[in-house]
Design an enzyme around this catalytic site. Structure first.
Site, mmCIF file in Angstrom:
data_model
loop_
_atom_site.group_PDB
_atom_site.id
_atom_site.type_symbol
_atom_site.label_atom_id
_atom_site.label_comp_id
_atom_site.label_asym_id
_atom_site.label_seq_id
_atom_site.Cartn_x
_atom_site.Cartn_y
_atom_site.Cartn_z
ATOM 1 N N HIS A 17 44.581 38.315 31.348
ATOM 2 C CA HIS A 17 43.342 39.065 31.192
ATOM 3 C C HIS A 17 43.461 39.907 29.922
ATOM 4 C CE1 HIS A 17 41.857 39.047 35.635
ATOM 5 N NE2 HIS A 17 42.404 37.885 35.310
ATOM 6 N N GLU B 67 43.208 43.112 29.475
ATOM 7 C CA GLU B 67 44.015 44.320 29.644
ATOM 8 C C GLU B 67 45.510 44.015 29.639
ATOM 9 O OE1 GLU B 67 40.386 44.932 32.441
ATOM 10 O OE2 GLU B 67 41.527 43.245 31.621
ATOM 11 N N CYS C 299 39.947 44.666 36.961
ATOM 12 C CA CYS C 299 40.108 44.086 38.287
ATOM 13 C C CYS C 299 41.334 44.734 38.947
ATOM 14 C CB CYS C 299 40.291 42.578 38.165
ATOM 15 S SG CYS C 299 41.898 42.090 37.468
ATOM 16 N N CYS D 111 44.586 44.222 36.880
ATOM 17 C CA CYS D 111 44.630 44.995 35.639
ATOM 18 C C CYS D 111 44.719 46.493 35.905
ATOM 19 C CB CYS D 111 43.423 44.652 34.771
ATOM 20 S SG CYS D 111 43.501 42.937 34.189
#
Length: 156
Positions: free
Chosen positions: A54, A56, A84, A87
């Site tokens: 992701h 992040e 999410c 993260c």
């Protein structure tokens, strides 16, 4: 939002646009220390075939390399979509004290929309502020999914 914050969210949006151009869900992130960007990340799950990539986590990994340690306690994270659970957990574990995000994630948002991991009884509690350039961040995501729906689906 200050001009300072706007410049960093614009950098995160630029990373999200790069992800868009690569066929990835357009999420971008930057990590800032002392007013300077130390790392940039973007969603890379499809190309890398890796669920962990992701924006992040990509930015956190790049910041750890750039700064030579895993504690990012003197940094800020700017990301175009609310983190999410994975993260948000990475933010907690990296000790990032402040997160700024653009669009709320109505399905997986873990900074207040669906749940708030930052308020749970973990050892570290980042501050989180949402809605920064929300219209621009949301529009990019909507454009991506509109384009994706127009593509023919493979026959199974």
């Amino acid at each position: 939002m200050t001009e300072y914050q706007r410049s960093f969210m614009e950098a995160a949006l630029a990373a999200a646009r790069e992800a868009f151009d690569e066929g990835e869900v357009p999420v971008g992130a930057v990590i800032v220390r002392n007013g300077e960007i130390v790392s940039v990340g973007r969603n890379r799950r499809e190309k890398a075939k890796n669920a962990l990539l992701h924006a992040e986590t990509d930015a956190i990994q790049n910041a750890c390399r750039a700064l030579g340690g895993w504690r990012l306690w003197n940094c800020e994270l700017y990301v175009t979509l609310e983190p999410c659970p994975m993260c948000a957990g990475a933010v907690i574990n990296a000790h990032i004290p402040v997160v700024y995000y653009g669009a709320r994630d109505l399905k997986n948002g873990a900074c207040g929309t669906v749940a708030n991991l930052f308020e749970m009884p973990f050892t570290f509690h980042p501050e989180c502020y949402g809605g920064f350039m929300e219209a621009e961040c949301s529009a990019l995501l909507k454009d991506f999914f509109k384009q994706l729906r127009k593509q023919p689906r493979p026959l199974t």
